[in-house]
Motif scaffolding. Structure first.
Motif, PDB file in Angstrom:
ATOM      1  N   UNK A  80       0.861  -1.174   0.000  1.00 28.61           N
ATOM      2  CA  UNK A  80       0.000   0.000   0.000  1.00 28.61           C
ATOM      3  C   UNK A  80       0.902   1.230   0.000  1.00 28.61           C
ATOM      4  N   UNK A  81       0.931   1.889  -1.144  1.00 25.14           N
ATOM      5  CA  UNK A  81       1.689   3.136  -1.266  1.00 25.14           C
ATOM      6  C   UNK A  81       0.769   4.276  -0.852  1.00 25.14           C
ATOM      7  N   UNK A  82       1.179   5.016   0.159  1.00 17.78           N
ATOM      8  CA  UNK A  82       0.349   6.093   0.691  1.00 17.78           C
ATOM      9  C   UNK A  82       1.070   7.425   0.479  1.00 17.78           C
ATOM     10  N   UNK A  83       0.480   8.272  -0.325  1.00 11.95           N
ATOM     11  CA  UNK A  83       1.031   9.589  -0.611  1.00 11.95           C
ATOM     12  C   UNK A  83       0.109  10.675  -0.067  1.00 11.95           C
ATOM     13  N   UNK A  84       0.641  11.876   0.034  1.00  9.51           N
ATOM     14  CA  UNK A  84      -0.146  13.024   0.498  1.00  9.51           C
ATOM     15  C   UNK A  84      -0.864  12.694   1.800  1.00  9.51           C
ATOM     16  N   UNK A  85      -0.151  12.134   2.723  1.00 12.32           N
ATOM     17  CA  UNK A  85      -0.763  11.695   3.972  1.00 12.32           C
ATOM     18  C   UNK A  85      -1.274  12.872   4.791  1.00 12.32           C
ATOM     19  N   UNK A  86      -2.379  12.618   5.478  1.00 11.73           N
ATOM     20  CA  UNK A  86      -3.041  13.620   6.297  1.00 11.73           C
ATOM     21  C   UNK A  86      -3.091  13.131   7.746  1.00 11.73           C
ATOM     22  N   UNK A  87      -3.174  14.059   8.705  1.00 12.93           N
ATOM     23  CA  UNK A  87      -3.271  13.620  10.106  1.00 12.93           C
ATOM     24  C   UNK A  87      -4.432  12.648  10.336  1.00 12.93           C
ATOM     25  N   UNK A  88      -5.519  12.799   9.601  1.00 16.92           N
ATOM     26  CA  UNK A  88      -6.652  11.898   9.779  1.00 16.92           C
ATOM     27  C   UNK A  88      -6.393  10.494   9.241  1.00 16.92           C
ATOM     28  N   UNK A  89      -5.259  10.286   8.576  1.00 19.48           N
ATOM     29  CA  UNK A  89      -4.878   8.937   8.152  1.00 19.48           C
ATOM     30  C   UNK A  89      -4.207   8.162   9.280  1.00 19.48           C
ATOM     31  N   UNK A  90      -3.969   8.828  10.399  1.00 14.77           N
ATOM     32  CA  UNK A  90      -3.348   8.160  11.536  1.00 14.77           C
ATOM     33  C   UNK A  90      -4.217   7.018  12.029  1.00 14.77           C
TER      34      UNK A  90
END
Length: 121
Positions: A80-90
């Motif tokens: 799972x490549x995760x880009x443009x991560x946001x605090x709500x992805x925690x």
């Protein structure tokens, strides 16, 4: 039995990227779906991305365009490549695999131990 081992979690700043890996081993039967779920504190576990029974990628709306699921069948590994991560992805991210036994046709569900992803603002 099937074992799923995740890796790649960690702490990243908002806007950053992480790549999660899930290595599967053991007596895997006919795979129905394989993918990633996540669970944030105080929230229910939710699907993030998966390969459907047709082998097509399927994403929840809030990660479309930012996350990409891929697989290496030779290595029995899903990424799972995760880009443009946001605090709500925690959240704690879990690998999930559903297969069907060849003889009994019974469906089975397996989960990894989870890997923590923390996105700071």
């Amino acid at each position: 039995q099937v074992q799923l081992v995740e890796s790649g979690g960690g702490l990243v700043q908002a806007g950053g990227s992480l790549r999660l890996s899930c290595a599967a081993s053991g007596s895997i039967a006919s795979i129905i779906t394989v993918g990633w779920y996540r669970q944030a504190p105080g929230k229910e576990r939710e699907m993030v991305a998966r390969f459907t029974s047709d082998g097509e990628p399927d994403y929840v709306d809030f990660v479309k365009g930012r996350f990409t699921i891929s697989r290496d069948n030779a290595k029995n590994t899903v990424y799972l490549q995760m880009n443009s991560l946001k605090p709500e992805d925690t959240a704690v991210y879990y690998c999930h695999l559903e297969d069907r036994e060849y003889v009994s046709r019974m469906r089975r569900h397996y989960w990894g131990q989870g890997t923590q992803v923390t996105v700071s603002s």
